[in-house]
Scaffold this motif. Structure first.
Motif, PDB file in Angstrom:
ATOM      1  N   ALA A  87      -2.937   0.761   6.518  1.00  0.00           N
ATOM      2  CA  ALA A  87      -3.230   0.899   4.899  1.00  0.00           C
ATOM      3  C   ALA A  87      -4.192   2.569   4.129  1.00  0.00           C
ATOM      4  N   PHE A  88      -4.960   2.658   5.282  1.00  0.00           N
ATOM      5  CA  PHE A  88      -5.701   3.601   4.314  1.00  0.00           C
ATOM      6  C   PHE A  88      -4.861   5.031   4.463  1.00  0.00           C
ATOM      7  N   CYS A 139       1.585   1.075  -3.385  1.00  0.00           N
ATOM      8  CA  CYS A 139       0.329   1.391  -4.749  1.00  0.00           C
ATOM      9  C   CYS A 139      -0.413   1.944  -4.325  1.00  0.00           C
ATOM     10  N   GLY A 140      -0.774   2.411  -2.979  1.00  0.00           N
ATOM     11  CA  GLY A 140      -1.420   2.684  -2.389  1.00  0.00           C
ATOM     12  C   GLY A 140      -1.700   4.617  -3.390  1.00  0.00           C
ATOM     13  N   TYR A 153      -2.215   5.857   3.190  1.00  0.00           N
ATOM     14  CA  TYR A 153      -1.827   5.691   1.702  1.00  0.00           C
ATOM     15  C   TYR A 153      -2.837   5.696   0.202  1.00  0.00           C
ATOM     16  N   LEU A 154      -4.176   5.903   1.327  1.00  0.00           N
ATOM     17  CA  LEU A 154      -5.232   5.952  -0.228  1.00  0.00           C
ATOM     18  C   LEU A 154      -6.361   7.393  -0.854  1.00  0.00           C
ATOM     19  N   LEU A 156      -7.805   7.361  -3.316  1.00  0.00           N
ATOM     20  CA  LEU A 156      -8.975   6.494  -4.467  1.00  0.00           C
ATOM     21  C   LEU A 156     -10.313   6.947  -4.216  1.00  0.00           C
ATOM     22  N   PHE A 167       0.527  -1.328  -0.254  1.00  0.00           N
ATOM     23  CA  PHE A 167       0.113   0.076  -0.312  1.00  0.00           C
ATOM     24  C   PHE A 167       0.793   1.393  -0.032  1.00  0.00           C
ATOM     25  N   ARG A 168       1.932   1.051   0.967  1.00  0.00           N
ATOM     26  CA  ARG A 168       3.228   1.647   0.657  1.00  0.00           C
ATOM     27  C   ARG A 168       3.161   3.077  -0.824  1.00  0.00           C
ATOM     28  N   LEU A 222      -4.092   3.869  -7.003  1.00  0.00           N
ATOM     29  CA  LEU A 222      -5.488   3.253  -6.062  1.00  0.00           C
ATOM     30  C   LEU A 222      -6.699   4.462  -6.873  1.00  0.00           C
ATOM     31  N   LEU A 235     -10.504   0.345  -4.523  1.00  0.00           N
ATOM     32  CA  LEU A 235     -10.111  -0.869  -3.552  1.00  0.00           C
ATOM     33  C   LEU A 235     -11.065  -2.096  -3.247  1.00  0.00           C
TER      34      LEU A 235
END
Length: 549
Positions: A123-124, A102-103, A126-127, A130, A99-100, A106, A109
């Motif tokens: 992980a959130f 590719c997040g 890094y989104l 999104l 996630f660091r 995105l 997801l």
């Protein structure tokens, strides 16, 4: 202009509409196509599903290694679906590293988890780019310990446009204010009943941007009253169901119609009064898709005024009063379920341009339909491309009556679902359909090699086949000719076919070079051990999903 000379921008638009299996084939045509598909289409459009069990071999996948492989891919993907069945996975370094890296790329997801725990939530942050989040939490509870400092995890979702919860996720529901800065346009809460106090923060704070709402509520009336109290709300899609019996909500619903004339899609999963049904064509002129439950429709002619209506799903108690002069010419997809055991043939005359047709009525083995109903039905579906009679269970003498048009009169038919309690080869001999791609026979008790042989000769383009429940006659020879004569076959479902043996498995392995989905279920004559069958069938390189039970 030759297709190889088309500009890349146009090729991208064409490839965008292809299913994944066709993209794989297209990538083999030439190097330029392969480059476009691998570098543009798949990263931008195709969701990558990382799951713990291989869908063919049924062996456990090394998910951390799969996440590492995705980080090594030179083309950044935009859409992922991740199934987390191992509670230890979110604590692995590969999980957070994925996630660091590719997040930030995105756009959508989908997470399927038991509970939304703090290691997953890490992980959130890094989104931040999104746009769509789909959560399926299998065992969340309204009470109990929650992750601390929710603002750390949810405040980063500033670009979120679509929130979909499949089953209740109380961490999200209880911290709705933390998503106030997100420009939500779509809210979809499915497979659980949302209480009004849980919905209010989402609807109040996003009423100016919200366009699509799907929800199941405890009571319809207070929910509709609340929607009517939001002056900025301009919905394009409303899909709402309620828990069951309740007070009449007609007044609130009619008021909603008046306030939301721009609605494009309307699905009401509770029975409507005659007045509520009558109000639909008077106010919702922009409607493109409609699903309703009602006792009857008295003024069916009025629905002809909905010139943009393309998809219609009606669950009615009685259609005996339907006016055969009513014409809904814009409807191309029709789904009709009738709970009264007598259907008026007049209703089949009102949809001359329908290309998809689904019909369901009372499943009563003692009922003998008026032959005029069957005759009118088969006469009026001549231009249909997808015909679903699986839940309109016919008797063979009805469909083979001399006054009834046969299936082979439907020249452009591409998909047929058909169920008949006494089906024999005689039914299949009416299916000379050269354009047919999909055939589902869910009751075929007396179908044998004769009918299957006719089918393979006269339906050479078949790609999907499903056979269920055969008493005698459907044996290994039937599967052998299917696998040899239908080279385009991609999906095969075999359920409760007692005369099949292990030879069927060998025929499929030897002949099905394009098969992607295969299901064996309750075929008691196939005695091969599951591990051995999976090992043999795994040699089919195109196979993507296998069910063997």
């Amino acid at each position: 202009m030759e297709i190889e000379n088309l500009p890349n921008e146009l090729l991208e638009k064409i490839f965008y509409y292809l299913p994944v299996e066709d993209l794989e084939s297209a990538a083999l045509v030439c190097l330029p196509w392969k480059a476009i598909i691998l570098s543009v289409i798949i990263p931008k459009s195709v969701p990558i599903h990382i799951k713990p069990v291989h869908p063919v071999t049924h062996q456990l996948n090394p998910v951390p290694a799969m996440l590492s492989a995705q980080m090594m891919n030179p083309f950044a993907k935009s859409h992922y679906k991740l199934t987390i069945s191992d509670a230890d996975l979110p604590q692995t370094p590969e999980f957070i590293d994925f996630f660091r890296q590719c997040g930030p790329n995105l756009k959508s997801l989908a997470l399927q988890v038991m509970r939304l725990t703090e290691p997953i939530l890490q992980a959130f942050p890094y989104l931040h780019n999104l746009e769509e989040l789909r959560l399926t939490t299998e065992s969340d509870e309204p009470y109990g310990q929650r992750p601390q400092n929710p603002e750390i995890y949810l405040a980063s979702l500033k670009n979120l446009k679509s929130l979909k919860l499949h089953l209740a996720n109380y961490f999200i529901l209880q911290n709705a204010p933390l998503l106030n800065s997100a420009p939500l346009t779509t809210i979809c809460f499915e497979r659980f009943e949302a209480e009004l106090h849980q919905l209010k923060p989402f609807l109040q704070n996003h009423s100016g941007t919200l366009r699509n709402l799907t929800v199941r509520v405890e009571e319809m009336k207070p929910f509709l009253h609340f929607l009517n109290s939001l002056p900025k709300l301009k919905l394009r899609k409303l899909d709402v169901k309620s828990a069951g019996n309740e007070d009449d909500f007609t007044d609130a619903l009619v008021m909603l119609f008046d306030q939301q004339p721009q609605l494009r899609i309307l699905r009401i999963g509770s029975e409507l009064s005659l007045r509520a049904v009558a109000a639909i064509p008077k106010t919702l002129f922009e409607l493109e898709e409609l699903e309703l439950i009602a006792e009857s429709i008295h003024n069916c002619k009025a629905f002809g005024q909905l010139k943009k209506l393309r998809k219609l799903n009606m669950i009615l108690y009685d259609v005996r009063a339907w006016d055969e002069t009513a014409s809904l010419e814009s409807v191309v997809e029709l789904s009709l379920s009738v709970t009264f055991p007598l259907i008026s043939p007049a209703i089949f005359c009102s949809f001359p341009n329908a290309k998809r047709f689904y019909l369901e009525d009372v499943d009563d083995d003692t009922l003998m339909r008026d032959i005029i109903v069957v005759r009118t039905l088969m006469e009026k579906v001549q231009s249909v491309e997808h015909l679903d009679l699986e839940n309109y269970v016919l008797k063979e003498r009805e469909i083979l009556n001399d006054s009834v048009d046969r299936f082979d009169r439907i020249e452009g038919l591409r998909s047929l679902r058909y169920s008949c309690r006494d089906m024999s080869d005689a039914s299949l001999l009416t299916m000379a359909l050269p354009e047919l791609r999909e055939l589902y026979l869910t009751h075929c008790p007396r179908v044998s090699f004769k009918g299957i042989s006719f089918l393979t000769r006269n339906c050479p383009l078949l790609e999907s086949l499903q056979f269920e429940y055969n008493k005698e006659g459907f044996n290994d020879d039937c599967i052998d000719i299917i696998t040899r004569k239908l080279p385009r076959l991609r999906r095969l479902v075999l359920v409760n076919l007692k005369e099949l043996t292990n030879e069927t498995v060998l025929s499929i392995v030897a002949n099905c070079k394009r098969l992607r989905e295969l299901t064996f279920s309750y075929c008691v004559g196939i005695t091969m051990e599951k591990a051995e069958a999976i090992e043999k069938l795994s040699s089919l390189k195109t196979l993507r999903n296998l069910v063997y039970s």
